[in-house]
Design an enzyme around this catalytic site. Structure first.
Site, PDB file in Angstrom:
ATOM      1  N   ASP A  55      32.482  41.319  -1.019  1.00 58.87           N
ATOM      2  CA  ASP A  55      31.447  40.715  -1.516  1.00 58.87           C
ATOM      3  C   ASP A  55      30.543  40.963  -2.545  1.00 58.87           C
ATOM      4  O   ASP A  55      30.110  42.002  -2.718  1.00 58.87           O
ATOM      5  CB  ASP A  55      30.872  39.839  -0.250  1.00 58.87           C
ATOM      6  CG  ASP A  55      31.566  38.971   0.769  1.00 58.87           C
ATOM      7  OD1 ASP A  55      32.708  38.507   0.138  1.00 58.87           O
ATOM      8  OD2 ASP A  55      31.184  38.997   2.103  1.00 58.87           O
ATOM      9  N   LYS A  77      30.772  35.240  -3.095  1.00 63.27           N
ATOM     10  CA  LYS A  77      30.301  33.823  -2.876  1.00 63.27           C
ATOM     11  C   LYS A  77      29.061  33.816  -3.170  1.00 63.27           C
ATOM     12  O   LYS A  77      28.232  34.571  -2.770  1.00 63.27           O
ATOM     13  CB  LYS A  77      30.653  33.505  -1.617  1.00 63.27           C
ATOM     14  CG  LYS A  77      32.239  33.374  -1.212  1.00 63.27           C
ATOM     15  CD  LYS A  77      32.430  33.040   0.125  1.00 63.27           C
ATOM     16  CE  LYS A  77      34.055  33.085   0.409  1.00 63.27           C
ATOM     17  NZ  LYS A  77      34.372  34.666   0.661  1.00 63.27           N
ATOM     18  N   GLY A 108      28.297  42.535   3.061  1.00 64.04           N
ATOM     19  CA  GLY A 108      27.039  42.829   2.959  1.00 64.04           C
ATOM     20  C   GLY A 108      26.434  42.488   4.485  1.00 64.04           C
ATOM     21  O   GLY A 108      26.925  41.783   5.109  1.00 64.04           O
ATOM     22  N   ASP A 110      25.764  42.621   8.295  1.00 65.05           N
ATOM     23  CA  ASP A 110      26.592  42.544   9.455  1.00 65.05           C
ATOM     24  C   ASP A 110      27.667  41.439   9.307  1.00 65.05           C
ATOM     25  O   ASP A 110      27.289  40.354   9.058  1.00 65.05           O
ATOM     26  CB  ASP A 110      25.781  42.303  10.699  1.00 65.05           C
ATOM     27  CG  ASP A 110      26.935  42.345  11.868  1.00 65.05           C
ATOM     28  OD1 ASP A 110      26.841  43.713  12.531  1.00 65.05           O
ATOM     29  OD2 ASP A 110      27.363  41.431  12.519  1.00 65.05           O
ATOM     30  N   THR A 138      22.072  44.475   9.784  1.00 61.44           N
ATOM     31  CA  THR A 138      21.904  43.047   9.194  1.00 61.44           C
ATOM     32  C   THR A 138      20.609  43.000   8.303  1.00 61.44           C
ATOM     33  O   THR A 138      19.397  43.873   8.446  1.00 61.44           O
ATOM     34  CB  THR A 138      21.789  41.790  10.227  1.00 61.44           C
ATOM     35  OG1 THR A 138      21.848  40.420   9.475  1.00 61.44           O
ATOM     36  CG2 THR A 138      20.406  41.969  11.094  1.00 61.44           C
ATOM     37  N   MET A 191      19.734  32.621   3.400  1.00 64.00           N
ATOM     38  CA  MET A 191      20.150  31.799   2.699  1.00 64.00           C
ATOM     39  C   MET A 191      19.301  30.584   2.526  1.00 64.00           C
ATOM     40  O   MET A 191      19.990  29.310   2.568  1.00 64.00           O
ATOM     41  CB  MET A 191      21.646  31.476   2.829  1.00 64.00           C
ATOM     42  CG  MET A 191      22.346  32.435   2.969  1.00 64.00           C
ATOM     43  SD  MET A 191      24.210  32.169   3.705  1.00 64.00           S
ATOM     44  CE  MET A 191      23.710  32.030   5.439  1.00 64.00           C
ATOM     45  N   GLY A 220      16.698  42.891  -0.777  1.00 62.59           N
ATOM     46  CA  GLY A 220      16.012  43.923   0.256  1.00 62.59           C
ATOM     47  C   GLY A 220      16.794  45.363   0.339  1.00 62.59           C
ATOM     48  O   GLY A 220      17.857  45.310   0.384  1.00 62.59           O
TER      49      GLY A 220
END
Length: 287
Positions: A55, A77, A108, A110, A138, A191, A220
């Site tokens: 990704d 995406k 990216g 978890d 995560t 998101m 981050g």
């Protein structure tokens, strides 16, 4: 053999990853970006794979650790802009496995926390493809730690909730806002930039104070990390003024005020404190 040597051998044995089998898919979490946060098991698998399906949130630094001979297939995406449809990605994993490739699906964070890993695993099961899942750190945990924000704290937050800020097919953000607005908790929105006006409106309407501290963290744990501390009523203005872009986490809760005390500015990507409950801080982007 000494006791120390026996312990070392035991650890090495426990860490030794069985070779990824031909025709098997490993769904692997790459963590939030810093290669130092990649798990040992993830590292071993990406160095074994001969096909990497990855990704856009997988950092370039982590991609440098991939088996140099592996085929690299980007299926990144972005909200509202899918380079490869999820259905096509699912099919691709099956096709590669059927060709007896050793496949790593690298994600990216978890894979099972807002990573669509569950959807891909279901599709593999439906098509009789063997797979394994390797969890990753995560984004909420990695990014908050790097910015000096403990997601829970006995004085401020007795629970933490990870929340999607974007629904499938751009459906309305219909969440249990009353629960999310309860005191003494931290809410982390993934998101959520596009739906920031909804987040602000619904949280305040359901009891959250407009002065509740909020952190924005873009990219981050990477060299491009950009952070700002503001509050709910100034959130939208801060996003506009600071030019935040995806991927950005929105952390809502009293724990955010600890960033001024606990963050290391050189790592956090910011150089200002939360001056008062209504202040939006100035920030800087690291070079």
């Amino acid at each position: 053999m000494t006791t120390s040597q026996r312990k070392k051998c035991l650890v090495e044995f426990q860490l030794a990853e069985q070779p990824l089998r031909a025709g098997e898919v490993a769904i692997v979490g790459a963590g939030p970006g810093d290669p130092g946060l990649l798990t040992l098991r993830a590292l071993m698998l990406i160095q074994q794979a001969d096909a990497i399906v990855y990704d856009r949130l997988v950092s370039p630094q982590i991609m440098e650790l991939v088996n140099p001979g592996a085929e690299r297939i980007h299926v990144g995406k972005a909200s509202g802009c899918h380079y490869v449809a999820q259905e096509d990605t699912n099919e691709l994993l099956v096709q590669l496995a059927v060709k007896q490739r050793r496949v790593v699906r690298l994600k990216g964070g978890d894979p099972y926390i807002f990573g669509r890993g569950g959807e891909e695993a279901e599709f593999l099961v439906d098509n009789d493809i063997d797979f394994l899942v390797v969890p990753g750190i995560t984004s909420a945990a990695g990014c908050s730690s790097y910015c000096g924000i403990p997601l829970t704290h006995r004085d401020y937050a007795q629970s933490v909730t990870f929340v999607t800020g974007h629904r499938k097919a751009d459906h309305a953000l219909d969440l249990n806002w009353k629960v999310l607005s309860a005191p003494n908790q931290t809410c982390v929105f993934y998101m959520g930039l596009h739906n920031a006006p909804t987040i602000v409106r619904e949280l305040i309407a359901n009891g959250r104070s407009g002065d509740c501290p909020v952190a924005l963290i873009e990219r981050g744990t990477t060299p491009q990390q950009h952070m700002a501390v503001t509050n709910l009523k100034n959130l939208e203005e801060t996003i506009r003024m600071e030019g935040f872009q995806p991927p950005t986490l929105i952390i809502v809760g009293e724990v955010v005020q600890l960033a001024d005390k606990l963050a290391q500015p050189a790592k956090a990507g910011w150089n200002s404190a939360l001056i008062g409950p209504a202040a939006a801080t100035a920030t800087r982007r690291p070079a």
